[in-house]
Design a protein around this motif. Structure first.
Motif, PDB file in Angstrom:
ATOM      1  N   CYS A  70      51.357  25.764  34.398  1.00 49.38           N
ATOM      2  CA  CYS A  70      52.155  25.638  33.173  1.00 49.38           C
ATOM      3  C   CYS A  70      52.496  24.185  32.871  1.00 49.38           C
ATOM      4  O   CYS A  70      52.438  23.754  31.708  1.00 49.38           O
ATOM      5  CB  CYS A  70      53.429  26.464  33.307  1.00 49.38           C
ATOM      6  SG  CYS A  70      53.126  28.256  33.437  1.00 49.38           S
ATOM      7  N   SER A  73      49.509  22.345  31.629  1.00 51.36           N
ATOM      8  CA  SER A  73      49.279  22.707  30.229  1.00 51.36           C
ATOM      9  C   SER A  73      50.187  21.895  29.306  1.00 51.36           C
ATOM     10  O   SER A  73      49.756  21.402  28.259  1.00 51.36           O
ATOM     11  CB  SER A  73      49.528  24.206  30.024  1.00 51.36           C
ATOM     12  OG  SER A  73      48.602  24.984  30.758  1.00 51.36           O
ATOM     13  N   SER A  77      49.122  19.025  26.565  1.00 49.47           N
ATOM     14  CA  SER A  77      49.594  19.164  25.190  1.00 49.47           C
ATOM     15  C   SER A  77      50.252  17.886  24.699  1.00 49.47           C
ATOM     16  O   SER A  77      49.997  17.414  23.579  1.00 49.47           O
ATOM     17  CB  SER A  77      50.587  20.335  25.092  1.00 49.47           C
ATOM     18  OG  SER A  77      49.992  21.562  25.474  1.00 49.47           O
ATOM     19  N   THR A 434      45.130  27.190  23.941  1.00 45.82           N
ATOM     20  CA  THR A 434      45.415  27.830  25.230  1.00 45.82           C
ATOM     21  C   THR A 434      46.541  27.116  25.961  1.00 45.82           C
ATOM     22  O   THR A 434      47.524  27.746  26.399  1.00 45.82           O
ATOM     23  CB  THR A 434      44.153  27.856  26.114  1.00 45.82           C
ATOM     24  OG1 THR A 434      43.124  28.575  25.449  1.00 45.82           O
ATOM     25  CG2 THR A 434      44.451  28.526  27.454  1.00 45.82           C
ATOM     26  N   VAL A 435      46.415  25.805  26.129  1.00 37.96           N
ATOM     27  CA  VAL A 435      47.433  25.073  26.898  1.00 37.96           C
ATOM     28  C   VAL A 435      48.749  25.013  26.139  1.00 37.96           C
ATOM     29  O   VAL A 435      49.828  25.052  26.753  1.00 37.96           O
ATOM     30  CB  VAL A 435      46.940  23.662  27.275  1.00 37.96           C
ATOM     31  CG1 VAL A 435      45.709  23.734  28.162  1.00 37.96           C
ATOM     32  CG2 VAL A 435      46.683  22.783  26.059  1.00 37.96           C
ATOM     33  N   ILE A 438      50.432  28.510  26.785  1.00 34.96           N
ATOM     34  CA  ILE A 438      50.926  28.637  28.166  1.00 34.96           C
ATOM     35  C   ILE A 438      52.178  27.775  28.356  1.00 34.96           C
ATOM     36  O   ILE A 438      53.192  28.230  28.911  1.00 34.96           O
ATOM     37  CB  ILE A 438      49.838  28.209  29.171  1.00 34.96           C
ATOM     38  CG1 ILE A 438      48.677  29.214  29.160  1.00 34.96           C
ATOM     39  CG2 ILE A 438      50.414  28.091  30.578  1.00 34.96           C
ATOM     40  CD1 ILE A 438      47.487  28.772  29.993  1.00 34.96           C
ATOM     41  N   GLY A 439      52.113  26.533  27.910  1.00 33.64           N
ATOM     42  CA  GLY A 439      53.244  25.633  28.084  1.00 33.64           C
ATOM     43  C   GLY A 439      54.484  26.095  27.353  1.00 33.64           C
ATOM     44  O   GLY A 439      55.600  26.017  27.880  1.00 33.64           O
TER      45      GLY A 439
END
Length: 509
Positions: A70, A73, A77, A434-435, A438-439
């Protein structure tokens, strides 16, 4: 850069600011600073008391894997933002640049205050961890030692004073100190791992204990307990935005900054994962689990003592993480003062004109350093009233920084990732989405959970005072907004002309 129009100084000028600091950090010394702040293996080991009672080895190992994915990610970002806007303001500047016009001022203000709170709390966290290790040493060497909270408070103040002195009067040495901190940390990782594995042989814990044993002594249901144990992994991997707040002091900022942000996460996750496995294997397993959790010497020193069967050997090994935390405290104070400088430069603090002054002789934002020390001392006063102050200060830093990471990511997603301009570091769309997702989910979940008390039932001395610290900050920032911010704060300001003509009070945009 290939085009002179995109040199560091011209890119900073395009963002409205003159070059205030010499770009004296190389990419390696900046990586040293970033990793000195994370110091993941050290922070994870010293904060075993957060996860061992709250999930046991399963929380320690798999909690780190979860937090690692996480946080990596989130780092990826934010690296996109850093490449687009390489300014020391970091998150609050990015939020101002991509927010809808009607929300720009308010969201930037909130993000700046939250991010600054997180960094000041992280300074307090490092002083807290270092002072805790010293108390642990005393407890091991003097079994009848009668611990008083003010003992640790005085150590906390001494360590904070050390970080201030280095930052105020040794600015030219900081790149070398950070490089040495990186070398010291990696050397400590290998030396401790080799020594404890050698001395504990063959009495290792089983693989089942290390990877599949769950322990819950918190009073919370098992699922909540495991999630609360994520605080250990969150602490060990937070603070990666340090490079953003120091970005005006490295060359090729838009290129090297994003790389450093992600590289320090890779190093932190890998060293932390391996070191925690080593610690759990040499701990002796289930037979010693409760002893380690309840030890007055702290879980880390107790594990060293079990592995080496020597108080002297255990203390010698603990010197490595202790000095790591001193280095980390120095690096965090550097970063926090730069964040204070940047936010004051844009008019976000009371008496902003005081806090963004750069001392002519020392070439550091000395007043910003003074302000950081003052607030850290206030944070430390929690020690005098709460037996779980350690958890509260850590939770405050992790939660505040996490929220400041999540706000720009959420804004970017809400606008379909279309607001960032062309940049050197850009993720493919599928990976970016995606990242980002998740983050953001991780940020939302942990923001709520880390405000919970670490154990129940709760009384006045065991509650999580993190919420109190946040309430104080919210009150101060709200009052400041009512009397000053709503009238004068416009987000990132054009201050380049003021610096050039010597004025320290920026004009409004």
């Amino acid at each position: 850069m290939k085009d002179a129009a995109f040199t560091d100084e011209s890119q900073l000028a395009q963002l409205g600011h003159a070059q205030s600091f010499e770009r004296q950090f190389s990419k390696w010394s900046m990586l040293g600073l970033a990793f000195a702040i994370l110091n993941s293996w050290t922070a994870l080991a010293a904060s075993l008391s957060l996860a061992l009672p709250s999930g046991g080895p399963i929380a320690v190992i798999w909690g780190l894997v979860t937090a690692g994915i996480c946080n990596l990610s989130l780092a990826a970002s934010l690296a996109e933002f850093l490449s687009a806007y390489p300014t020391a303001g970091g998150q609050y500047h990015w939020v101002a640049m991509i927010s809808p016009p009607s929300l720009k001022r308010g969201l930037s203000w909130v993000t700046g205050w939250i991010n600054l709170t997180g960094w000041v709390a992280l300074v307090a966290t490092n002083s807290s961890l270092a002072s805790t290790l010293i108390i642990n040493i005393i407890s091991l060497e003097v079994p009848d030692y009668d611990f008083k909270r003010w003992h640790q408070f005085l150590l906390y103040l001494g360590i904070t004073a050390l970080t201030f002195v280095v930052n105020a009067f040794m600015i030219r040495l900081l790149p070398h100190i950070n490089m040495f901190a990186l070398v010291w940390s990696i050397a400590g990782f290998f030396i401790i791992s080799i020594v404890v594995l050698a001395t504990a042989a063959p009495d290792y814990a089983t693989g089942e204990y290390v990877f599949a044993t769950f322990i819950n002594t918190t009073g919370w249901p098992d699922g909540i307990a495991w999630l609360l144990g994520l605080l250990q992994g969150g602490l060990g991997l937070t603070g990666f935005d340090a490079v953003a707040h120091m970005i005006e002091e490295i060359p090729n900022a838009a290129i090297e900054g994003p790389k450093i942000m992600i590289y320090c996460q890779y190093i932190g996750i890998s060293t932390g994962f391996l070191f925690l496995i080593v610690l759990l294997f040499v701990s002796g397993g289930t037979a010693n689990a409760q002893t380690i959790i309840e030890s007055s010497s702290g879980p880390l020193l107790e594990t060293f003592y079990i592995a080496t069967s020597s108080k002297t050997g255990a203390v010698c090994l603990l010197i490595f993480p202790l000095i790591c935390f001193c280095f980390a405290g120095i690096a965090v104070m550097t970063t926090s003062s730069r964040m204070t400088f940047a936010f004051a430069r844009d008019g976000g603090l009371p008496l902003s004109y005081l806090w963004w002054r750069v001392h002519n002789g020392l070439s550091v934002p000395l007043n910003a350093l003074y302000l950081n020390v003052f607030v850290v001392v206030i944070f430390g006063c929690i020690y005098l009233g709460s037996s779980v102050a350690f958890n509260a200060i850590i939770a405050a830093s992790v939660v505040a920084l996490g929220v400041s990471y999540g706000i720009p990511v959420a804004l970017n997603m809400a606008q379909l990732r279309r607001k960032l301009p062309e940049r050197v570091f850009a993720l493919p769309e599928w990976l970016g989405w995606t990242v980002n997702t998740i983050g953001l989910v991780y940020t939302i979940v942990t923001t709520v959970l880390f405000l919970f008390p670490p154990a129940i039932p709760v009384d006045g001395t065991t509650m999580n005072y993190c919420i109190v610290a946040f309430a104080i900050i919210i009150i101060i920032s709200t009052i400041q907004w009512i009397f000053d911010g709503r009238k004068n704060y416009e987000g990132p300001r054009i201050t380049i002309d003021e610096v050039r003509r010597g004025s320290m009070v920026p004009d409004s945009v």
